[in-house]
Each structure stands twice: as C-alpha cells, then as structure tokens.
Design a protein around this motif. Structure first.
Motif, mmCIF file in Angstrom:
data_model
loop_
_atom_site.group_PDB
_atom_site.id
_atom_site.type_symbol
_atom_site.label_atom_id
_atom_site.label_comp_id
_atom_site.label_asym_id
_atom_site.label_seq_id
_atom_site.Cartn_x
_atom_site.Cartn_y
_atom_site.Cartn_z
ATOM 1 N N MET A 144 0.825 -1.208 0.000
ATOM 2 C CA MET A 144 0.000 0.000 0.000
ATOM 3 C C MET A 144 0.861 1.261 0.000
ATOM 4 S SD MET A 144 -3.117 -0.516 -0.469
ATOM 5 C CE MET A 144 -3.530 1.204 -0.202
ATOM 6 N N ILE A 145 2.001 1.217 0.650
ATOM 7 C CA ILE A 145 2.908 2.367 0.614
ATOM 8 C C ILE A 145 3.397 2.594 -0.820
ATOM 9 C CG2 ILE A 145 5.142 3.226 1.408
ATOM 10 C CD1 ILE A 145 4.594 1.723 4.061
ATOM 11 N N ALA A 200 -0.662 6.961 2.756
ATOM 12 C CA ALA A 200 -0.038 7.717 3.843
ATOM 13 C C ALA A 200 0.213 6.787 5.028
ATOM 14 C CB ALA A 200 -0.936 8.873 4.258
ATOM 15 N N THR A 201 1.263 7.062 5.767
ATOM 16 C CA THR A 201 1.617 6.215 6.902
ATOM 17 C C THR A 201 1.558 6.996 8.207
ATOM 18 O OG1 THR A 201 3.983 6.688 6.626
ATOM 19 C CG2 THR A 201 3.107 4.742 5.508
ATOM 20 N N VAL A 202 1.493 6.258 9.305
ATOM 21 C CA VAL A 202 1.560 6.854 10.643
ATOM 22 C C VAL A 202 2.774 6.284 11.356
ATOM 23 C CG1 VAL A 202 -0.873 7.384 10.960
ATOM 24 C CG2 VAL A 202 -0.049 5.095 11.502
ATOM 25 N N GLY A 203 3.400 7.114 12.178
ATOM 26 C CA GLY A 203 4.530 6.657 12.959
ATOM 27 C C GLY A 203 5.804 6.541 12.137
ATOM 28 N N GLY A 224 2.191 2.090 10.429
ATOM 29 C CA GLY A 224 1.097 1.529 9.647
ATOM 30 C C GLY A 224 0.436 2.534 8.736
ATOM 31 N N LEU A 225 -0.789 2.217 8.350
ATOM 32 C CA LEU A 225 -1.537 3.026 7.390
ATOM 33 C C LEU A 225 -2.382 4.074 8.089
ATOM 34 C CD1 LEU A 225 -2.763 0.175 4.998
ATOM 35 C CD2 LEU A 225 -0.787 1.691 4.698
ATOM 36 N N LEU A 263 -5.851 6.690 3.870
ATOM 37 C CA LEU A 263 -5.538 7.985 3.279
ATOM 38 C C LEU A 263 -4.350 7.865 2.320
ATOM 39 C CD1 LEU A 263 -7.337 8.833 5.699
ATOM 40 C CD2 LEU A 263 -5.871 10.846 5.942
ATOM 41 N N THR A 264 -4.319 8.747 1.344
ATOM 42 C CA THR A 264 -3.188 8.814 0.418
ATOM 43 C C THR A 264 -2.155 9.800 0.959
ATOM 44 O OG1 THR A 264 -3.959 10.673 -0.926
ATOM 45 C CG2 THR A 264 -4.839 8.488 -1.455
#
Length: 465
Positions: A238-239, A244-247, A408-409, A418-419
């Motif tokens: 997905m990346i 978009a990623t978190v952390g 993660g996402l 989210l993108t």
C-alpha cells in the motif's frame, strides 16, 4: 471449496479485526472472501496471543467498576502523546457498540485473572476491575468467530475463507482498488477482483530481516511472543501505491518482559514474567536496573522492557523469597529456579554470590514499611517492598519481549486509508494492528486496547463498503 474470482469485498488477515469485518459484511449480505496467510491449524493471526478487552462502561456492568469515556480517553492521551484524538474519541465512543458486537456473537467473559489471584496489582489502574478476559483467550475468540463465519457461509453461500493465502500484490488504479494477487500454499498463484479491500494483516512483527536492521545486535536479545506470519507485505504494498503512513519504521512494541526460557518465537501470553512487582531485578553484573514496584502490565511495560534491552546480553533475573511466592499469579509457564540459600541460587543462575548477598541486604535494610516502599537506595522500590529473607529463594531469568509494530496506514473515521496527498482511497480500508499507530504512538502501550480497536474499526470497515 469452489472459489469465484470477483467479490463485493476482499479482506486480508485472519485475526480479530479481519473476522469482525468479514462477519459485519456477510451479515449485510455482501459477497466476502477472507484471505489469511495462516494455515487452518494455526488460524487466528496475532489475536491468538491476546486475552482481554477494556470498554468504556457504566458502574456495575458485568460487575466492573465504572470506566467513563473521558477516563478512557485520558488514559489513551497519557499512554500515547501522539494519538490522533479524533480517532481516539471515535473508538472510545463506540465502546457500547463494540461490546454488543462481541457479546451478541457469542463471546463470553471471565473476571480478570489478576483479580482472581489477588495481590498488589489492585493498586494499578489497569486492574481496578475495568477489564474483562475472554473465556478461552484470544484463541477461543477467533475460533468462535471462524465457526460463526462458517455457519454464515452455510446459510448464505457467500462468506468464503481461504487459508494459506498470502497477498503479494495489491493493484490500484486512480485511488481505487482493483485486485489482489495471492500465492496459495506457497505455490499456486491466483488473482481475485473486488469492489472493496479491507486490510487487517497486522504489522511487520515477523519480518526478522527488517527487524535485524532496526535493532542491530540487540535483535538477538529479543523473544518474539507472537504471530510468525506478519511480514508486513500488504502494508508495504500500500505504501508503494501511495498510501499515507503513521509513525516511524522504528515505532516498535518492545514489551513485555518475559521468561527468558521461552522459545525465540511463538511464546504467547504465557511467556510473561508475572513475578517482577514482588521481586528485585538484577542484571548479569548483579545491579538493580529499575523500580520493580512501578512495573505494571499494560501501563509501564514498554519503558521497563527497553531498559532491560540495554542491559548486558539483554538479560536479568527476578529474585524473591518464599513469602512472596504466594502473592504471584498462577500463570508462570516454567517453574522458578529454587535454592535454600542465596549463595546457592546465585550459582545456579551464574552470577556473583557475594554481590547478590550485598544487593539483597541493602534492599532489606532500605525497606521503610514492609510491603510498602524503600528509602535511601537507587533505584528505589516504590511499592511491594518485601524483605527477601525466607527460604527457599527463587529466581526467574528475564528477557525483553517483542509484541507488534505500530508503523502503519493512516486512516479516517470511516476506516478508509488515506493517500500521501491527504485524500482517501475510494474503496480501501484498514483495521487492527495495521492502523493502530493512528491512536497508539511510540510511547507506552495501553493494555487490552488492541482487540477493542480492531473490533471498532473492523465493524466500521465492514459497514462502509
């Protein structure tokens, strides 16, 4: 089993969040395909290693003390300074709905084992009668959900589960999911198409190649108590597709402290070292390393596990005597190392007997109130300070445990991914550990939150397809 190649929703994952999403979608008469990397005999993902839920609830619900939404949200903020508060509030406000889902789908509760066993954990927030254990633990939960899903499929014929199925590629066009490419039983490659994709495939807690790069030599100190299948491939796919990623990649759930005699991988819930609050903990140089009285499951484990990771060889020993033995819970998987003298115990665990005698003597003399706290030693012990004087004496070898990853996402309240540009993929959702970093950042862990979070966002994803 006969498989079609087009579904209303394809769900990746095999644990709690994936199953909740699948059940929710099936009950809404959607045509569902659940793809789990686990073989049938090991189904359940990381959920197999869990045991409890905490919901916001009123006083007296299942005999528990009241735990309001504001209290829950406050605890999330304390544990995770980087939490997305909008999502945190959304999760907490869905406590009643999540609890109703779990209960109406047949999951039963038992009282928290810490309360059944008693002991000073009563003094910790996590054990003030606010959490419920699952009868049968996480394994019981996922097996029950799988049986429920199988019965739905018998009734509707549209709720399929495919085991040994690894998602290796996710095809997206113009922010819209088109298909997944899957390898079945490590050999047979197939492509499945769908109107929606829900990812509940966990993090990369089993991607040892990547984790070795992150931890360096300290990787060898860790004991991995969870799922062996979660390499993070769907996350990284997905990346590549612009998610978009978190952390940060280094946001890792290094907890809890475990029995060092457990296997390197797959130790499970029973790997926890439950004796720490009633012990003194010394490293291989026979030095105390932290305030054992402040070690609390689900609250401070991350801090203290990271301290243990910095010790020589990442190992230490919990030392206590017979008077403390009865205060411990009964879930210690391995017997403690035992001897009738301190010197004999030290020799059995291969540390300096004279140094251990001095550390114990200094500790005993520093106790202000038995069962209370110490004065004049560093580090102090803030509670459960019992003298170590009554033979036999016991030791438990300790190691830093590793549970899951938080990178993660990024998602919104509809569970949509989210993108990088800040808008959403039209028909791609995420639930469970793969998105838990939206709420739990790199600080502490909040015990029993994972199953609750997976349930809320699993339901949300299943409802929004």
């Amino acid at each position: 089993m006969t498989l079609d190649f087009f579904y209303d929703v394809i769900i990746g994952g095999g644990g709690n969040a994936a199953l909740v999403a699948a059940i929710t979608a099936c009950e809404r008469n959607k045509k569902v395909l659940l793809l789990t990397k686990d073989p049938y005999e090991q189904r359940g993902g990381h959920t197999r290693y869990t045991e409890c839920f905490i919901f916001a609830h009123d006083e007296g619900w299942h005999g528990l003390k009241g735990y309001s939404e504001s209290e829950y949200l406050s605890d999330i903020k304390k544990a995770s300074k980087g939490a997305n508060l909008e999502l945190a509030e959304y999760v907490v406000k869905n406590s009643r709905k999540a609890a109703d889902f779990v209960e109406t789908h047949g999951i039963r509760w038992q009282e928290d084992y810490l309360l059944r066993q008693g002991g000073s954990y009563f003094k910790q927030k996590i054990s003030k009668q606010i959490r419920l254990e699952i009868v049968g633990g996480g394994t019981g939960l996922v097996n029950h959900y799988y049986h429920y899903l199988e019965n739905l499929n018998k009734e509707k014929g549209s709720c399929k589960v495919l085991y040994d199925a690894e998602i290796v590629k996710i095809n997206v066009e113009n922010k819209r999911f088109k298909s997944v490419e899957v390898i079945i039983k490590k050999s047979d490659k197939k492509t499945f198409y769908g109107n929606n994709l829900i990812l509940a495939t966990g993090g990369f807690e089993s991607n040892f190649e990547l984790l070795k790069k992150i931890f360096g030599n300290k990787f060898d100190y860790l004991i991995f108590r969870g799922e062996k299948m979660n390499t993070g491939l769907p996350l990284f796919e997905m990346i590549k597709n612009g998610a978009a990623t978190v952390g940060k990649l280094t946001d890792l759930e290094t907890h809890p402290i475990v029995d060092a005699r457990m296997p390197k991988v797959d130790g499970g819930v029973c790997a926890r070292a439950r004796c720490i609050p009633y012990s003194i903990v010394v490293n291989k140089n026979v030095e105390r390393i932290f305030d054992e009285g402040n070690y609390a499951e689900g609250l401070t484990e991350v801090t203290y596990t990271k301290l243990l990771l910095e010790q020589p060889e990442g190992r230490a020993y919990a030392i206590f005597d017979s008077s403390s033995l009865g205060k411990l819970g009964k879930r210690q998987a391995s017997p403690f190392i035992e001897d009738y003298t301190i010197e004999g115990l030290a020799k059995k665990i291969n540390i300096d007997p004279d140094k251990l005698l001095k550390v114990i003597n200094d500790f005993n003399l520093s106790i202000k109130v038995q069962g209370g706290y110490t004065v004049g030693i560093d580090p102090p012990k803030s509670r459960n300070a019992f003298p170590i004087v009554n033979p036999p004496f016991y030791a438990c070898p300790l190691a830093p445990g590793f549970t899951f990853t938080r990178y993660g996402l990024k998602v919104d309240k509809t569970s949509r991914v989210l993108t990088e540009k800040g808008d959403t993929f039209e028909n791609i959702f995420a639930a469970g550990t793969i998105m838990v970093g939206n709420i739990l950042s790199e600080d502490q862990y909040l015990g029993c939150f994972g199953l609750f979070n997976g349930t809320v966002f699993g339901m949300t994803a299943g409802e929004n397809i």
